[in-house]
Design a protein around this motif. Structure first.
Motif, short mmCIF file in Angstrom:
data_model
loop_
_atom_site.label_atom_id
_atom_site.label_comp_id
_atom_site.label_asym_id
_atom_site.label_seq_id
_atom_site.Cartn_x
_atom_site.Cartn_y
_atom_site.Cartn_z
N ALA A 1 -10.87 -0.09 -14.61
CA ALA A 1 -10.15 -1.30 -14.61
C ALA A 1 -8.60 -1.02 -15.06
O ALA A 1 -8.33 -0.31 -15.58
CB ALA A 1 -10.74 -2.37 -15.92
N PRO A 2 -7.71 -1.92 -14.29
CA PRO A 2 -6.26 -1.84 -14.71
C PRO A 2 -5.87 -1.95 -15.99
O PRO A 2 -4.94 -1.20 -16.43
CB PRO A 2 -5.57 -2.94 -13.81
CG PRO A 2 -6.55 -4.00 -13.57
CD PRO A 2 -8.00 -2.97 -13.67
N THR B 1 -3.75 2.59 -11.85
CA THR B 1 -2.42 1.91 -11.40
C THR B 1 -2.67 1.07 -10.13
O THR B 1 -2.06 0.13 -9.91
CB THR B 1 -1.39 3.07 -11.52
OG1 THR B 1 -1.36 3.86 -12.54
CG2 THR B 1 0.04 2.78 -10.78
N LEU B 2 -3.36 1.80 -9.11
CA LEU B 2 -3.63 1.00 -7.89
C LEU B 2 -4.15 -0.25 -8.08
O LEU B 2 -4.03 -1.02 -7.40
CB LEU B 2 -4.44 2.18 -7.11
CG LEU B 2 -4.01 3.17 -6.44
CD1 LEU B 2 -5.11 4.28 -5.93
CD2 LEU B 2 -3.05 2.99 -5.45
N ARG B 3 -5.18 -0.22 -9.19
CA ARG B 3 -5.84 -1.66 -9.29
C ARG B 3 -4.72 -2.51 -10.02
O ARG B 3 -4.79 -3.67 -9.40
CB ARG B 3 -6.95 -1.35 -10.31
CG ARG B 3 -8.17 -0.44 -10.16
CD ARG B 3 -9.05 -1.15 -9.18
NE ARG B 3 -10.18 -1.95 -9.80
CZ ARG B 3 -10.42 -3.09 -9.42
NH1 ARG B 3 -9.57 -3.78 -8.57
NH2 ARG B 3 -11.06 -3.71 -10.19
N SER B 4 -3.78 -2.16 -10.61
CA SER B 4 -2.83 -3.06 -11.16
C SER B 4 -1.77 -3.60 -10.09
O SER B 4 -1.37 -4.76 -10.38
CB SER B 4 -2.00 -2.21 -12.17
OG SER B 4 -1.10 -1.49 -11.77
N ILE B 5 -1.61 -3.01 -9.24
CA ILE B 5 -0.75 -3.30 -8.11
C ILE B 5 -1.66 -3.81 -6.93
O ILE B 5 -1.20 -4.14 -5.80
CB ILE B 5 0.25 -2.30 -7.51
CG1 ILE B 5 -0.54 -1.18 -6.88
CG2 ILE B 5 1.06 -1.64 -8.74
CD1 ILE B 5 0.21 0.02 -6.54
N GLY B 6 -2.94 -4.41 -7.42
CA GLY B 6 -3.61 -5.07 -6.12
C GLY B 6 -4.69 -4.40 -5.34
O GLY B 6 -5.23 -4.82 -4.33
N ALA B 7 -5.04 -3.19 -5.67
CA ALA B 7 -6.16 -2.37 -5.05
C ALA B 7 -7.48 -3.05 -5.64
O ALA B 7 -7.64 -3.20 -6.69
CB ALA B 7 -6.20 -1.14 -5.10
N SER B 8 -8.45 -3.64 -4.63
CA SER B 8 -9.63 -4.17 -5.17
C SER B 8 -10.71 -2.87 -5.25
O SER B 8 -10.37 -1.76 -5.13
CB SER B 8 -10.25 -5.09 -4.03
OG SER B 8 -10.61 -4.20 -2.76
#
Lengths: 238, 840
Positions: B381-382, B293-300
């Protein structure tokens, strides 16, 4: 806003390679709303994931918000999403250990912006949850959780909003409320919307509808026109 | 700002998950606490010894000589300017008492005769607390409390030593210049120099040590003063030491123990690391959706690495700090328990350096085991949020990550070795731990592989248990390694102690003579033999002339300039007893050269123990020079003898000379006598009456003291082994917790399909007992081999396997494993099927 050409997506499953998208073309104009319908497993969500830079296409070209995504690595894609895209999932995907306001503030905090909590609280107010700021996802109903997800998707004012079956886990009344909210907030900001749904009524609310079937995209709900023959699906907006 | 935000996200994400880190926390704290407490204790000892160095030596510098007093003119010449001096003599004697109950008794005692200037540093502790001059007035003595306790007498009573009756004026409670904790021939008796001389036991050649201690006007010049005196007197018969020499002397013993205990703590930490790794893996698995989820909202991926890195670092820091607090506290609790092992009063203080060292080791050990799970979570991965049935992220690790892992490991090894008091011991220990863990991991994989093959042959329940064990990613290998390592340590310590007790405490007294008499003067050999002959149950087993000598040159080079192997350096540190013999002694095996003819009357020849010669780097034909009471005698090595088997309990000597001119040197005779226990007191009484200067040593008593010290050391080692095993069980618990959701789901499905609670319980017990069995089998074999190596090839003692001990330890571990498994998964038995099914 979106321009994809001959996009292929192959993924590895335990049974072997699965060819999910088989040469998809799609153009979506800025500020419009487009629904993607089709049977389960046809590749709707994968198309959404490719457009959001969540899944990397294995072939073809994906251009979103003037950015060619095919050459970007995972971290560049994350940055792209942070700046241009908001996503709503069928299962909400809120972080269970964070309160509503903390969940909404996440994209701003990841961008290193200050005043994240204040802006998050404003967005929650817009979706009618000002009284639930400090509640954890487990303390919220499904509809409330999806409203938090909507607030989170819009908190950094994205140009593109991707919604994957946003009402799939909700009863019909709650689903209707969420859809009303989704379209209201989108039109207020002129955000481009790409919506994946099973629900033909919901699809009809969008400016355009495309049908996904076995990895191919067609222009109308009946799926008898090939998108590649008519690349532009521009509509007038809702 | 970004780091601050990431820290904030990390803190929020951790909410509600802390309970899952109990094992992580416990493993870190346990390992760090062990290393820290050992470090603090060792530092406390070092500081106490440094603080009390002058008191322990008896002065800033000390000049000593065995058996012959220094000439007063020589003492005056050597005395540093404006220094204060005290002289003392130490010797052995028999103390005879006639308590009021009428039964007279004798005990060997160690006499120390001092002058009025004693002590130069520190204070003499006595009960009553009176000035030395008063306590030790002519004819008065003070004694250690063991004397009245063993003889049934009290302060004020009279006793006899040699030719004189003396009165006990008090109890000696503290002797500042005694490096205790080692084996003594008997309790201390302190008297004045004049009193000693009036006893008639200081006959020429008697075993005695004369010491002159000086307090310098400027104590800081002690080392330089000793250096100067040594240079001015290169071939002096006496030995000079400064207070700086005290620390290494004590450290020879304490450093080894500290290194061993520190390594044991590290083992606990490394084994606990497996549990830490499992805990982290289980935790991060529950976080996959949040990460995606964090990755899907822009966390690298770097953001993810930092968020979870911050979490794990904070938890590691918490565990480490808890460990450090315990580590600093343990020495305060343990000091009274181990005080008898050390020559100084332990006064534990806050010790930042060992704490820093232990803390750094703790953090690095966690990093070692957290690195790979942490690196893998960056790969989430997102797209995982959209996939089901299609392979999620993971897969092949990148080489760069293994390089980082190797780097952390190397840094840990460097840090451990740099902080260990004995690098050699630490390196061997580390290598052994790694080897044991690799063997255990190999054995675990072999078992899991064969479990698959055994499945078709087993009954339905066992087949199901085997297939669960063989399932990849269930932590079985970590559990076997962790429990097996703990068990191998426990089995090794158990067998080691069992064998040492058997060999040293039980068999040695059987084979060794009952009494050894020392200080028999040349003209007393005959009366001594007659006295033994008159005692019907006594017989002389061995008689040997002894003189005290010190090796001063090896192949012509001064000892200080020769690179002597560590394990034989003790032979050159002070005067040693040597003997001469015309014929080759019985049971002697020559490995090089030949024994001299029985009538050899030529230049002095010497027979040397093979191992010592090797340690000196000399062989047959080379020369050794000995300082014999001030006269340097050179001897040519005629032959090398096979290593002395001290466990045979014979009087044996590293150096045996050819007879000849050496017979003229002042010497005494030592005799080994066999006499049954009931006749020992009578024989000792007879000797005290007829030959008062001849001192008997009861081997049984000496062995008892060795046993006491061994018991204390064994206790410390056993505590560490138990800590290691406890860590292993924690790892087992963490492995179960890691797969608990899966196990409970399986149990529910079994219930749905008609399985009863009894079936599920049997399955759980079988699976975990199976893991315990493999760990116990391999751990016992490794522990047994380790103990055998130490007992047989290293110590050269006889080996006996104690199967009962091994079986009991293994069975306990198997039962514990089964019980812990069933306990942690007890919910699988009670949870209603619908509850779990609704969740999916």
């Amino acid at each position: 806003m979106i321009g994809i050409r001959d996009v292929h997506l192959e993924l590895q499953s335990q049974a072997g390679k699965v060819h999910i998208l088989k040469g998809v073309d799609l153009d979506v104009r800025r500020g419009t709303s487009t629904s993607v319908i089709g049977p389960s497993g046809s590749g709707k969500s994968s198309l959404l994931a490719v457009i959001g830079g969540i899944e990397k296409a294995t072939g073809g070209s994906v251009r979103v918000a003037d950015t060619e995504l095919t050459g970007l690595d995972e971290d560049e894609l994350a940055l792209f999403r942070r700046e241009h895209v908001g996503i709503i999932f069928q299962s909400f995907h809120l972080v269970p250990t964070m309160t509503a306001v903390e969940n909404v503030a996440l994209p701003l905090e990841l961008a290193g912006l200050s005043g994240a909590s204040g802006r998050a609280a404003e967005r929650l107010d817009e979706v009618g949850l000002s009284h639930r700021l400090d509640h954890y996802p487990g303390q919220l109903s499904g509809g409330e959780q999806q409203r938090v997800a909507l607030a989170r998707a819009l908190v950094n004012d994205p140009e593109l909003l991707l919604a994957d079956e946003p009402t799939g886990n909700l009863d019909s009344d709650t689903g209707d409320q969420i859809i009303d909210l989704l379209f209201a907030t989108r039109s207020h900001r002129s955000t481009t919307l790409l919506l994946v749904t099973h629900d033909p009524a919901l699809a009809r609310l969008c400016d355009n509808t495309v049908t996904m079937r076995d990895g191919h995209l067609s222009a109308d709900a009946d799926g008898d026109a090939d998108i590649s023959a008519e690349p532009s699906l521009a509509g007038s907006g809702r | 700002m970004r780091w601050f935000n990431l820290g904030r996200i990390a803190r929020r994400d951790l909410r509600g998950s802390l309970a899952g880190f109990a094992i992580f926390f416990a493993c870190t704290a346990l390992g760090v606490a062990t290393i820290a407490s050992v470090g603090v204790l060792n530092e406390s000892i070092s500081q106490a010894v440094e603080r009390d160095a002058a008191a322990l030596l008896g002065g800033d510098i000390s000049i000593g000589q065995p058996n012959i007093d220094l000439d007063p003119a020589e003492v005056a010449r050597l005395a540093p300017e404006r220094s204060r001096m005290t002289a003392n003599v130490r010797t052995n004697a028999i103390l005879h008492a006639d308590p009021q109950d009428g039964e007279s008794r004798n005990i060997p005692v160690e006499i120390k005769a001092v002058d009025e200037a004693y002590p130069l540093y520190g204070a003499l502790g006595s009960e009553p607390a009176l000035p030395v001059s008063e306590l030790l007035a002519d004819g008065r003595i003070i004694v250690e409390s063991a004397v009245p306790a063993r003889l049934g007498i009290a302060v004020g009573d009279e006793v006899r030593i040699g030719e004189r009756t003396l009165r006990i004026a008090g109890i000696l409670t503290h002797e500042p210049d005694r490096i205790g904790g080692y084996i003594n021939l008997g309790p201390r008796v302190m008297m004045s120099r004049n009193t000693l001389e009036s006893l008639g036991i200081l006959v020429p050649g008697a075993l005695a040590r004369y010491e002159y201690n000086f307090a310098l006007a400027d104590p800081a010049t002690a080392v330089a003063t000793v250096q100067r005196i040594r240079e001015d007197n290169p071939d002096a018969p006496w030995r000079i030491r400064s207070k700086a020499d005290v620390q290494p002397q004590v450290a020879r013993f304490t450093d080894r123990l500290a290194t061993f205990l520190m390594m044991a703590g590290l083992t606990a930490l490394v084994i606990g690391g497996l549990g830490i790794g499992l805990s982290i893996r289980a935790y991060l698995e529950t976080k996959t959706d949040s990460i995606a989820t964090l990755r899907s909202i822009g966390a690298s991926s770097s953001d993810i690495g930092r968020i979870y890195g911050i979490q794990l670092a904070s938890l590691a820091l918490g565990g480490t700090l808890a460990g450090l607090v315990i580590g600093q506290a343990v020495p305060f609790v343990a000091a009274p328990l181990v005080s008898g092992l050390f020559p100084v009063e332990l006064d534990p203080t806050f010790e930042p350096l060992p704490l820093l060292h232990a803390g750094a080791i703790g953090m690095l050990a966690v990093a070692l085991f957290a690195w790979l799970p942490l690196a893998r979570c960056r790969d989430v991965a997102p797209a995982d949020l959209f996939r089901s049935g299609i392979q999620k992220t993971g897969g092949r690790m990148r080489h760069g990550r293994h390089a980082v892992l190797f780097g952390i490991g190397a840094l840990l090894v460097i840090l451990v070795l740099a902080g260990a008091p004995r690098i050699g011991i630490a390196a061997v220990f580390l290598a052994a731990v790694v080897a044991v863990m690799l063997v255990l991991a190999g054995a675990a994989r072999l078992f899991l592989w064969s479990a698959k093959g055994l499945r078709p042959m087993a009954g339905p329940r066992l087949a199901m248990a085997l297939s669960t064990l063989a399932q990849p990613g269930n932590g079985a290998v970590s559990v076997v390694v962790a429990m097996g390592a703990g068990l191998s340590a426990l089995v090794m310590v158990g067998l080691l102690q069992d064998n040492l007790e058997r060999e040293l405490l039980a068999r040695l007294p059987e084979r060794a003579p009952d009494l050894v008499f020392i200080d028999i003067q040349p003209d007393q050999v005959e009366p001594f033999s007659e006295a033994i002959a008159q005692e019907p149950d006594a017989a002389i087993m061995q008689l040997a002339p002894v003189l005290r000598a010190r090796v001063v040159r090896i192949a012509g080079k001064p000892v200080d300039e020769v690179d002597i192997a560590e394990d034989v350096r003790w032979t050159t540190r002070r005067d040693r007893g040597l003997t001469w013999q015309a014929a080759m002694p019985e049971h002697t095996e020559l490995v090089a050269g030949e024994w001299w003819p029985a009538d050899h009357d030529g230049p002095l020849l010497v027979s040397v123990e093979d191992e010592v010669a090797r340690g000196y780097g000399v062989g047959v034909g080379d020369t050794l020079s000995f300082n014999v009471l001030g006269r340097v005698m050179q001897a040519r090595i005629a032959n090398l003898r096979k290593e002395i088997d001290w466990s045979r309990g014979r009087l044996d000597f590293v150096f045996v000379m050819s007879p000849g001119e050496i017979r003229q040197a002042p010497h005494t005779t030592v005799a080994a006598v066999d006499v049954p226990p009931h006749a020992q007191a009578r024989l000792m009484d007879r000797m005290a009456g007829e030959l008062p200067n001849v001192t008997p040593i009861a081997i049984g008593e000496a062995v008892e003291r060795v046993g006491e010290i061994m018991g204390k050391i064994a206790l410390a080692i056993r505590v560490v082994a138990v800590v290691t095993l406890a860590t292993g069980l924690l790892v087992l618990a963490s492995a179960i917790v890691a797969s608990r959701r899966q196990q409970i789901r399986r149990a529910v499905l079994l219930k749905v399909l008609g399985g009863q609670r009894r079936d599920i319980l049997t399955l759980l017990l079988l699976e975990h007992a199976g893991l315990g069995l493999v760990a116990a089998l391999v751990g016992s074999i490794l522990g047994g081999v380790g103990a055998w190596i130490l007992v047989s090839p290293v110590m050269g003692l006889g080996w006996t396997l104690a199967p009962g001990l091994v079986a009991a330890t293994s069975l306990t571990a198997i039962l514990l494993a089964a019980a812990i498994g069933a306990f942690v998964l007890r919910r699988a038995l009670t949870v209603p099927a619908a509850t779990i099914l609704r969740q999916t």
